[in-house]
Write an enzyme that holds these catalytic residues in place. Structure first.
Site, PDB file in Angstrom:
ATOM      1  N   LYS A 112      11.488  10.773   7.091  1.00 11.43           N
ATOM      2  CA  LYS A 112      11.193  10.053   8.558  1.00 11.43           C
ATOM      3  C   LYS A 112      12.391  10.532   9.513  1.00 11.43           C
ATOM      4  CE  LYS A 112       7.718   6.954   7.270  1.00 11.43           C
ATOM      5  NZ  LYS A 112       7.319   7.404   5.767  1.00 11.43           N
TER       6      LYS A 112
HETATM    7  C1  LIG Z   1       6.338   7.453   5.269  1.00 16.33           C
HETATM    8  C2  LIG Z   1       6.414   8.518   3.968  1.00 16.33           C
HETATM    9  C3  LIG Z   1       5.403   9.149   3.589  1.00 16.33           C
HETATM   10  C4  LIG Z   1       4.107   9.422   4.118  1.00 16.33           C
HETATM   11  O1  LIG Z   1       3.961   9.946   5.431  1.00 16.33           O
HETATM   12  P1  LIG Z   1       2.896   9.916   6.614  1.00 16.33           P
HETATM   13  O2  LIG Z   1       3.331  10.320   7.653  1.00 16.33           O
HETATM   14  O3  LIG Z   1       2.664   8.428   6.679  1.00 16.33           O
HETATM   15  O4  LIG Z   1       1.654  10.416   5.780  1.00 16.33           O
HETATM   16  C5  LIG Z   1       5.410   9.901   2.161  1.00 16.33           C
HETATM   17  N1  LIG Z   1       6.542   9.805   1.601  1.00 16.33           N
HETATM   18  C6  LIG Z   1       7.698   9.159   2.017  1.00 16.33           C
HETATM   19  C7  LIG Z   1       8.924   9.020   1.188  1.00 16.33           C
HETATM   20  C8  LIG Z   1       7.383   8.247   3.215  1.00 16.33           C
HETATM   21  O5  LIG Z   1       8.679   7.760   3.580  1.00 16.33           O
END
Ligand SMILES: *Cc1c(COP(=O)(O)O)cnc(C)c1O
Length: 465
Positions: A112
């Site tokens: 993120k």
């Molecule tokens: C948020 C997240 C996901 C999922 O991502 P999306 O964009 O919601 O599909 C997968 N792995 C981790 C570690 C995350 O923080």
């Protein structure tokens, strides 16, 4: 470039406006009216670019002149300064034609950071130009809150309030939020669960009268278009490194809200030769069910070893459905209304389109742990549970071994010690060097009752002038 709503009833916005908006007023999500297309020659000319050079090339058409080129370049250069690997998104080989794309080299050790480091800087730039200040309000059960705080910590024009459920996030996750110093950063621990936090955020967006007259709320959850945009870059970066555009590449993506994999889908639409796109879910498998059986029914939330993918519905899936329904906003509005009221079926033609674009697999906790153990035993590489799901689904779905399969490694294993220990890895997983003092730093956080008025009153009295 204009942005339109998936439900067809909201005004089109330009980039600057879309940056400052969450949901469209008709309840839809904003998407580009038309997508840029990359020619084969253009992709060839990008081979060998650094991550930041490539990011500029990918992002510029979406920003579409809202930010002068030189300033956009500077913003992008600055976006990745806190990443601790010089390649930003390094590839690691697991097996013949099987790769991991490490997306956890940013400040909070989860993918993120790619989106939120860029979003914070873009917002602050645009706000400075407009002479405006805003308030970011978000609820988190883990990764989003810390990434948003890190992304906004140097923003002069943003106060950020992150609500988390008191005593219900892991210690590492809490400390990643509460130890970030800055007068504009406000952590609120709500005496309730994650849904309570999210309801307060939703209610506050609906009625913003508790804010000073010159402030508005901005959303940083994954429906924000700029987050999607920033995530397109690493698909291109990885594919070019593995031989694209001269050969196709496949990706397996651990999916919750469908934000990350939607960015991969856009890259494919724009001309990146992607063979397979694998939707990898945990036991919260609505996306796997809908893509394999057209079963879009909501099941109860299950708590898994991969908590960042624990969802009931995936908000960004609406963006894909919009394309599969031939961009018919009225049809999407009707479908979403029906989905809110109970189970629905995707129209057969739209379902066939979605099914042709994606493969999918659901991996439960036992499968997650087995994959962490398997990869550790074969290559002494320690996967986090989310990344393990990507590897497992990639292996289950791949059609052949000629095309490189890239599993997206979305978090560092030190963030999720429980799963790693269950896989038989008994040593402590050390936090990376830059976070070694996480357990010594002072925490700043206010515990508040599960009460909207009190949370809003706290916010109103803590917004910086
Ligand atoms: C948020 C997240 C996901 C999922 O991502 P999306 O964009 O919601 O599909 C997968 N792995 C981790 C570690 C995350 O923080």
């Amino acid at each position: 470039m204009k942005y339109i709503s998936t439900r067809g009833q909201a005004p089109a916005l330009d980039f600057e406006q879309v940056l400052l908006t969450g949901l469209a007023p008709d309840g839809g999500l904003y998407v580009p009216e038309t997508l840029p297309r990359w020619s084969h020659e253009q992709l060839v000319s990008w081979v060998g670019l650094s991550y930041t050079e490539l990011a500029y090339q990918v992002v510029a058409p979406f920003v579409a002149g809202a930010i002068p080129d030189a300033d956009l370049k500077a913003i992008i250069e600055d976006t990745y300064v806190d990443f601790r690997h010089p390649a930003i998104a390094p590839l690691v080989q697991l097996d013949h034609n099987e790769w991991l794309l490490e997306l956890f080299q940013g400040p909070t050790l989860a993918f993120k950071d790619f989106a939120l480091q860029m979003l914070g800087r873009l917002l602050d730039y645009v706000l400075e130009k407009r002479g405006q200040k805003v308030v970011i309000m978000g609820a988190t059960s883990g990764d989003t809150g810390s990434a948003a705080i890190q992304g906004c910590k140097r923003c002069k024009n943003i106060d950020i309030f992150i609500l988390h459920p008191h005593q219900r996030v892991s210690e590492v996750q809490r400390r990643q939020m509460t130890t970030v110093a800055g007068a504009n950063i406000h952590n609120i621990a709500v005496e309730g669960n994650f849904d309570d936090c999210q309801s307060m955020v939703k209610a506050s967006f609906g009625d913003q009268s508790f804010l000073p007259a010159d402030r508005q709320l901005v959303a940083v959850n994954s429906i924000n278009w700029a987050r999607i945009m920033a995530q397109i870059v690493y698909y291109v970066y990885a594919a070019l490194a593995l031989g694209a555009p001269h050969r196709p590449v496949s990706f397996s993506v651990p999916t919750g809200n469908f934000g990350d994999i939607y960015a991969g889908y856009l890259a494919k639409c724009m001309g990146l030769p992607i063979d397979q796109l694998v939707v990898a879910t945990n036991a919260n498998d609505i996306l796997h069910r809908v893509l394999s059986d057209n079963d879009y029914s909501r099941h109860q939330l299950k708590h898994t070893l991969s908590p960042s993918m624990d969802i009931v519905i995936s908000s960004n899936f609406e963006r894909l459905l919009f394309d599969c329904y031939g961009r018919d906003g009225a049809a999407i509005a009707a479908l979403m209304k029906a989905a809110n009221e109970g189970s629905v079926q995707i129209a057969p033609a739209a379902f066939e389109k979605a099914r042709a674009l994606f493969d999918s697999a659901a991996v439960d906790d036992a499968g997650t742990v087995a994959m962490i153990r398997d990869v550790w035993e074969s290559s002494e590489y320690l996967l986090d549970p989310h990344s393990a799901i990507a590897v497992a689904a990639g292996r289950a779905c791949r059609r052949g071994r000629d095309v490189p399969m890239v599993a997206l490694a979305t978090a560092h294993p030190a963030k999720f010690p429980e799963a790693v220990q269950l896989a038989g890895y008994t040593a402590e997983v050390p936090l990376p060097h830059h976070m070694a003092d996480l357990f010594e730093l002072e925490e700043r956080c206010t515990v508040l009752p599960n009460d909207l008025r009190q949370v809003q009153a706290f916010m109103a009295s803590h917004i910086n002038a």
